[in-house]
Write an enzyme that holds these catalytic residues in place. Structure first.
Site, short mmCIF file in Angstrom:
data_model
loop_
_atom_site.label_atom_id
_atom_site.label_comp_id
_atom_site.label_asym_id
_atom_site.label_seq_id
_atom_site.Cartn_x
_atom_site.Cartn_y
_atom_site.Cartn_z
N ALA A 1 -17.85 56.22 53.98
CA ALA A 1 -16.87 56.06 52.90
C ALA A 1 -16.39 57.40 52.37
O ALA A 1 -16.13 57.57 51.19
CB ALA A 1 -17.50 55.25 51.76
N ALA A 2 -16.26 58.38 53.27
CA ALA A 2 -15.92 59.73 52.84
C ALA A 2 -14.44 60.07 53.01
O ALA A 2 -13.98 61.08 52.47
CB ALA A 2 -16.75 60.75 53.62
N ARG B 1 -2.80 57.82 53.71
CA ARG B 1 -1.70 56.87 53.89
C ARG B 1 -1.65 55.81 52.78
O ARG B 1 -0.67 55.08 52.65
CB ARG B 1 -1.81 56.20 55.26
N ASP C 1 -14.06 50.86 54.70
CA ASP C 1 -12.70 50.31 54.70
C ASP C 1 -12.53 49.17 55.70
O ASP C 1 -11.42 48.83 56.09
CB ASP C 1 -11.68 51.41 54.99
#
Length: 453
Positions: free
Chosen positions: A9-10, A15, A102
């Site tokens: 999660a880094a 975008r 994600d």
């Protein structure tokens, strides 16, 4: 086998064009990374590791209740680099499952299929076949069908680009081998990054068995890189939740027009009309009917209650056979007893409404304890706030409150009392008394109306 679960999660997620970390954007009202952590937590004998970087403090704060080991990756150099950072914390035995903050819709059942195949000499890989595999790493197999390597899109030959079985990025590797493989990773590739996928070729060369598992559908392993993909997964999640609600006995008049942003539990024969939003934890008893355009948050609704259109219920408890709305608002701390009625354009806050009591029209009832079978006329308000402090209004059983009454708290109206319409009540009213507090009416004959000058 015991296992480490690493959630990546880094990434910045440029975008998304957002001031917030990508993994903190919500699906179904819950940050994506929290959904992944919740799914991972369902697996037994596991230790969680969360890799953070961009806005890592916010990500850590959002996820602190999971007690995950936080590992920083401030200058990300690929998925292999992330696993290198966490390597010192991995258990000697067992295996490491790699997930992504994600990729929010991964199912626990899929991960359980992977863990069931894990052994000290087996690497389990989650793959999927896509009609259009563009952008994904390709699964390269030998003539016997055994997985030999994963080749990233930018490094693939034309022949490899024709492969439609792709890597999801989710794998389960035995720790006894993984530490060696991670130490051997290089960034000699088109992107100059350390690819975790390179361990597949190392596993094949080491004679480790590589087995594959497939997810139930593509959405389960779909990642979010922009808001278009975020919206697509939101719709997929809402579709899944709508199906589950209908299979549990609820009727949705249009399954495409319901949003569950948390947890919705329903009894039998619940009917939900269009454009309703449920947030937090909501429980609907059997026979509940909800009209269109309603919003319910963190509330419990008793059996056979009817909630009419355009009503809002927030942090409230509603008992059985109540009648609410249309255009009613129940604010936090409201409790309705059986068969209570809250009518159109009525607002309540920290109000206990007794059994069979009615507040039908255009009223505000706040900081109030109301007994059973009370009738509150239109336009009634409890004046509970003096600009600094809040005060309580107490209304006994069988009280009748006439229209356009102001009850100036603190005040008590005892059982059986009647309040005349248009009164401003500042003193307590005893049992069975009639209270009226109006200015004396004066009529003037032949009064000239003002005329425009």
């Amino acid at each position: 086998m015991t296992q480490d679960i690493v959630i990546l999660a880094a990434g910045k997620g440029s975008r998304m064009k957002s001031a917030f970390s990508k993994v903190l954007h919500k699906i179904g009202g819950i940050p994506m990374v929290r959904r992944v952590l919740t799914t991972a937590s369902a697996l037994s004998d596991s230790k969680l590791h969360l890799i953070v970087g961009h806005q890592g403090e916010q990500v850590e704060t959002s996820c602190q209740d999971f007690s995950a080991n936080i590992v920083w990756q401030n200058d990300p150099q690929g998925t292999g680099d992330a696993l290198k950072r966490v390597a010192p914390f991995l258990q000697t035995d067992g295996a490491t499952l790699t997930l992504y903050g994600d990729v929010p819709l991964i199912r626990a059942s899929t991960l359980e299929k992977m863990t069931a195949l894990s052994t000290p000499n087996t690497l389990v890989l989650l793959t999927i076949r896509l009609t259009n595999p563009t952008g994904y790493g390709r699964i390269v197999r030998n003539e016997q069908g055994k997985v030999m390597a994963i080749v990233e899109q930018k490094d693939a030959t034309d022949r490899q680009l024709a492969i439609n079985e792709v890597n999801t990025g989710i794998l389960l590797a035995p720790n006894s081998h993984l530490q060696t493989w991670l130490a051997a990773l290089t960034n000699n590739n088109a992107q100059g990054e350390y690819y975790l996928t390179d361990v597949i070729a190392m596993a094949a060369q080491a004679g480790v068995d590589i087995v594959t598992v497939n997810p139930e559908n593509e959405a389960e392993v779909a990642g979010v890189n922009d808001r278009v993909q975020l919206a697509a997964l939101e719709r997929e999640l809402q579709h899944q939740q709508a199906i589950a609600l209908m299979q549990n006995g609820a009727t949705l008049l249009d399954p495409a027009r319901i949003d569950v942003r948390g947890t919705l539990t329903t009894g039998n024969d619940v009917i939900i009309d269009v454009n309703c939003v449920f947030e937090g934890n909501v429980v609907l008893g059997s026979g509940v009917e909800i009209g269109p355009n309603c919003f319910l948050k963190n509330c419990v609704i008793g059996d056979n209650t009817v909630i009419k259109s355009n009503s809002m219920i927030d942090d409230s408890q509603v008992a059985e056979a109540c009648d609410i709305g249309p255009f009613a608002r129940l604010r936090p701390g409201t409790q309705l007893a059986n068969k209570a009625k809250i009518g159109n354009f009525v607002e309540t806050k920290k109000a206990l409404i007794g059994e069979g009591s009615k507040v039908n029209h255009l009223s505000y009832i706040g900081d109030t304890e109301m007994g059973a079978n009370v009738n509150v006329g239109a336009g009634t308000i409890t004046c509970n706030y003096d600009g600094v402090n809040k005060f309580k209004t107490q209304i006994g059983d069988n009280v009748f409150v006439g229209s356009n009454t102001s009850l100036v708290a603190p005040v008590q109206v005892a059982e059986g009392a009647t309040i005349a319409a248009g009164s401003t009540i500042t003193k307590s009213v005893s049992e069975n008394q009639l209270a009226f507090a109006r200015a004396r009416q004066t009529n003037k004959d032949n009064w000239p109306r003002p005329s425009k000058k």
